[in-house]
Each structure stands twice: as C-alpha cells, then as structure tokens.
Design an enzyme around this catalytic site. Structure first.
Site, mmCIF file in Angstrom:
data_model
loop_
_atom_site.group_PDB
_atom_site.id
_atom_site.type_symbol
_atom_site.label_atom_id
_atom_site.label_comp_id
_atom_site.label_asym_id
_atom_site.label_seq_id
_atom_site.Cartn_x
_atom_site.Cartn_y
_atom_site.Cartn_z
ATOM 1 N N GLU A 178 -17.246 -0.596 0.145
ATOM 2 C CA GLU A 178 -18.546 -0.641 0.911
ATOM 3 C C GLU A 178 -19.368 0.531 1.074
ATOM 4 O OE1 GLU A 178 -14.829 -2.728 3.117
ATOM 5 O OE2 GLU A 178 -15.424 -0.915 1.848
ATOM 6 N N HIS A 185 -14.561 4.064 -1.073
ATOM 7 C CA HIS A 185 -14.628 2.597 -0.524
ATOM 8 C C HIS A 185 -15.615 2.089 -1.188
ATOM 9 C CE1 HIS A 185 -11.827 3.622 3.174
ATOM 10 N NE2 HIS A 185 -11.541 4.414 2.242
ATOM 11 N N CYS A 200 -13.998 -0.110 7.428
ATOM 12 C CA CYS A 200 -13.499 1.041 8.118
ATOM 13 C C CYS A 200 -14.817 1.536 8.838
ATOM 14 C CB CYS A 200 -12.579 1.817 7.242
ATOM 15 S SG CYS A 200 -13.703 2.977 6.111
ATOM 16 N N CYS A 255 -17.220 3.238 6.265
ATOM 17 C CA CYS A 255 -17.844 2.172 5.607
ATOM 18 C C CYS A 255 -19.013 1.764 6.506
ATOM 19 C CB CYS A 255 -17.126 1.120 4.840
ATOM 20 S SG CYS A 255 -16.135 1.825 3.663
#
Length: 157
Positions: free
Chosen positions: A56, A54, A84, A87
C-alpha cells in the site's frame, strides 16, 4: 460494496501471490481511477527495503508522485489486507479518497503471530483515518474472499 470491489480485490490477491513467489511478503495493492481502471499496482518489497516496503505504501508513494490531489481524491486504493497504520497514513497523505481491503489487520495478526518480520499493530485503519482532517471512505473486510487471502499466507509465517 461496489460491483468491481471483488474483481479488484482478486487482482490484489494475484499480486500478493506473485510477491510471495518473488521472495517477498504476500501482500498486494492497486490504485483504481475514478473510471474503474487500474492505474498502479505493487506488491510487498520486503527483500529490498525490509519493513517499510508494504504494498500500500508503495502504491501511495507512486500515486502521490504521479497524480495531483484532486484526482487522487476520486481514486481508490485496493489491498488484500487492511492497511497498517503506516500504510493508512501514506494513503491519507497521498490524498487517496477511498480504501478497500479484503482481510482485517486483526485476522492477519492471527496468521502471522509473533513473526518478527510482521509484528502487526492493533490499530485499525478506520481509527487512523478518523484522526485526520480529510475524509477517507473505507470498505472492507470482504469475508467471501477470506479463504483466498489466507491461502496466500498459508505456511508463510
């Protein structure tokens, strides 16, 4: 909202579009320093590391390897979509002091549905950060950017 939040969010949307164009999921994130300068940027890297790449988390990992905790406490992670729980945890453990996001995780779930590549978790980053012993400031969502963010996901999922 801080004056540069929208500009920084638009940069994450640009990165998300680039990520999509390179065969990855349409997400982008940046780390902004205390003076407002972009220090790190990353898109999603699904094609390389599947579900854990991801944007992030990629930014938080590089931030933790590059800067000390006292500096990161003054920094902001800006991301096109709400982090999420993975993250948010990465931001927390890296020591990043503020998170800014454009679109909520709940709205993302409406876009992705039950796509097996993004089975969203119904767990706001606010809850993740509230469970920690260190405060993380959160700003978002930014409804005025929703159409731009949604466009990056249009016909993707």
């Amino acid at each position: 909202m801080l004056p540069n939040d929208l500009d920084h969010l638009r940069e994450t949307i640009r990165i998300a579009n680039d990520s999509r164009a390179s065969g990855n999921h349409p997400f982008g994130a940046i780390l902004v320093g205390p003076e407002g300068k972009m220090l790190i940027s990353a898109g999603n890297t699904y094609s390389e590391d599947r579900g854990v790449g991801h944007a992030e988390t990629n930014v938080a990992r590089e931030a933790a390897q590059t800067y000390d905790a006292e500096f990161l406490e003054q920094c902001t992670l800006v991301t096109s979509v709400e982090p999420c729980c993975m993250c948010a945890g990465a931001c927390y453990w890296a020591g990043i002091g503020t998170v800014v996001f454009g679109l909520t995780e709940k709205r993302l779930a409406e876009l992705t549905g039950d796509n097996p590549e993004n089975l969203t978790l119904d767990l706001s980053c606010h809850i993740v950060f509230e469970a920690g012993q260190r405060q993380v400031t959160v700003r978002g969502p930014y409804p005025e950017l929703e159409a731009e963010i949604v466009e990056a996901h249009s016909d993707f999922w």
